[in-house]
Motif scaffolding. Structure first.
Motif, PDB file in Angstrom:
ATOM      1  N   LEU A   5       3.392  22.393 -20.834  1.00 35.87           N
ATOM      2  CA  LEU A   5       4.211  21.748 -19.811  1.00 35.87           C
ATOM      3  C   LEU A   5       5.099  20.707 -20.462  1.00 35.87           C
ATOM      4  O   LEU A   5       4.660  20.000 -21.381  1.00 35.87           O
ATOM      5  N   ARG A   6       6.318  20.594 -19.985  1.00 35.39           N
ATOM      6  CA  ARG A   6       7.250  19.561 -20.425  1.00 35.39           C
ATOM      7  C   ARG A   6       7.832  18.898 -19.177  1.00 35.39           C
ATOM      8  O   ARG A   6       8.156  19.569 -18.198  1.00 35.39           O
ATOM      9  N   VAL A  15       5.163  10.941 -13.770  1.00 34.47           N
ATOM     10  CA  VAL A  15       3.843  11.485 -14.110  1.00 34.47           C
ATOM     11  C   VAL A  15       3.228  10.808 -15.325  1.00 34.47           C
ATOM     12  O   VAL A  15       2.047  10.989 -15.602  1.00 34.47           O
ATOM     13  N   GLY A  16       4.020  10.062 -16.072  1.00 34.15           N
ATOM     14  CA  GLY A  16       3.482   9.279 -17.171  1.00 34.15           C
ATOM     15  C   GLY A  16       3.276  10.026 -18.478  1.00 34.15           C
ATOM     16  O   GLY A  16       2.594   9.529 -19.372  1.00 34.15           O
ATOM     17  N   THR A  17       3.857  11.217 -18.603  1.00 33.37           N
ATOM     18  CA  THR A  17       3.752  11.968 -19.858  1.00 33.37           C
ATOM     19  C   THR A  17       4.957  12.897 -19.994  1.00 33.37           C
ATOM     20  O   THR A  17       5.538  13.315 -18.999  1.00 33.37           O
ATOM     21  N   GLY A  18       5.302  13.198 -21.229  1.00 35.44           N
ATOM     22  CA  GLY A  18       6.403  14.119 -21.481  1.00 35.44           C
ATOM     23  C   GLY A  18       5.933  15.530 -21.760  1.00 35.44           C
ATOM     24  O   GLY A  18       6.714  16.482 -21.664  1.00 35.44           O
ATOM     25  N   ALA A  19       4.663  15.694 -22.094  1.00 36.65           N
ATOM     26  CA  ALA A  19       4.159  17.025 -22.433  1.00 36.65           C
ATOM     27  C   ALA A  19       2.657  17.085 -22.224  1.00 36.65           C
ATOM     28  O   ALA A  19       1.959  16.068 -22.321  1.00 36.65           O
ATOM     29  N   GLU A  20       2.196  18.295 -21.948  1.00 35.81           N
ATOM     30  CA  GLU A  20       0.769  18.501 -21.736  1.00 35.81           C
ATOM     31  C   GLU A  20       0.472  19.988 -21.915  1.00 35.81           C
ATOM     32  O   GLU A  20       1.271  20.838 -21.546  1.00 35.81           O
ATOM     33  N   ARG A  21      -0.660  20.297 -22.465  1.00 34.80           N
ATOM     34  CA  ARG A  21      -1.136  21.680 -22.551  1.00 34.80           C
ATOM     35  C   ARG A  21      -2.244  21.823 -21.522  1.00 34.80           C
ATOM     36  O   ARG A  21      -3.157  21.001 -21.480  1.00 34.80           O
ATOM     37  N   VAL A  22      -2.146  22.860 -20.674  1.00 37.21           N
ATOM     38  CA  VAL A  22      -3.135  23.056 -19.618  1.00 37.21           C
ATOM     39  C   VAL A  22      -3.625  24.499 -19.597  1.00 37.21           C
ATOM     40  O   VAL A  22      -2.933  25.409 -20.051  1.00 37.21           O
ATOM     41  N   THR A  23      -4.805  24.655 -19.053  1.00 32.68           N
ATOM     42  CA  THR A  23      -5.340  25.978 -18.762  1.00 32.68           C
ATOM     43  C   THR A  23      -5.297  26.121 -17.248  1.00 32.68           C
ATOM     44  O   THR A  23      -5.951  25.357 -16.534  1.00 32.68           O
ATOM     45  N   VAL A  24      -4.493  27.058 -16.773  1.00 36.07           N
ATOM     46  CA  VAL A  24      -4.342  27.231 -15.326  1.00 36.07           C
ATOM     47  C   VAL A  24      -5.323  28.280 -14.811  1.00 36.07           C
ATOM     48  O   VAL A  24      -5.682  29.213 -15.537  1.00 36.07           O
ATOM     49  N   ALA A  77       9.083  23.749 -18.022  1.00 38.47           N
ATOM     50  CA  ALA A  77       9.675  22.416 -17.973  1.00 38.47           C
ATOM     51  C   ALA A  77      10.052  22.072 -16.533  1.00 38.47           C
ATOM     52  O   ALA A  77      10.511  22.935 -15.785  1.00 38.47           O
ATOM     53  N   PHE A  78       9.874  20.820 -16.182  1.00 32.68           N
ATOM     54  CA  PHE A  78      10.273  20.283 -14.874  1.00 32.68           C
ATOM     55  C   PHE A  78      11.244  19.141 -15.120  1.00 32.68           C
ATOM     56  O   PHE A  78      10.967  18.254 -15.942  1.00 32.68           O
TER      57      PHE A  78
END
Length: 85
Positions: A5-6, A15-24, A77-78
């Motif tokens: 995610l970006r 959201v307080g972050t520029g990037a995150e790796r998630v398991t959906v 990206a959002f």
């Protein structure tokens, strides 16, 4: 499935972050479902990704619609709409 995610500009600030790796979860298959799943985190997430908020999304650097499918390892990206002038 794991995705990257970006978040950019005001979305990143909220959201307080520029990037995150998630398991959906398996039932999250589209960009729209991903947005809803992230919104369910509540608080700033719900505000930043609100249903009626003007927001752009991209999958692997291509503009996406809510029905754009997700694939394992993709980058989503959002970002707010961009205007020129």
């Amino acid at each position: 499935m794991d995705i990257e995610l970006r978040f950019f500009a005001s979305v990143r600030e909220q959201v307080g972050t520029g990037a995150e790796r998630v398991t959906v979860p398996a039932d999250v298959r589209t960009v729209g479902e991903l947005r809803g799943w992230l919104r369910a985190r509540g608080g700033h997430w719900e505000e930043a990704l609100a249903e009626g908020r003007a927001l752009r999304m991209a999958v692997d650097h291509a503009v996406a619609r809510i029905d754009t499918p997700l694939t394992a390892g993709c980058e989503v990206a959002f970002f707010p709409p961009v205007t020129g002038g």
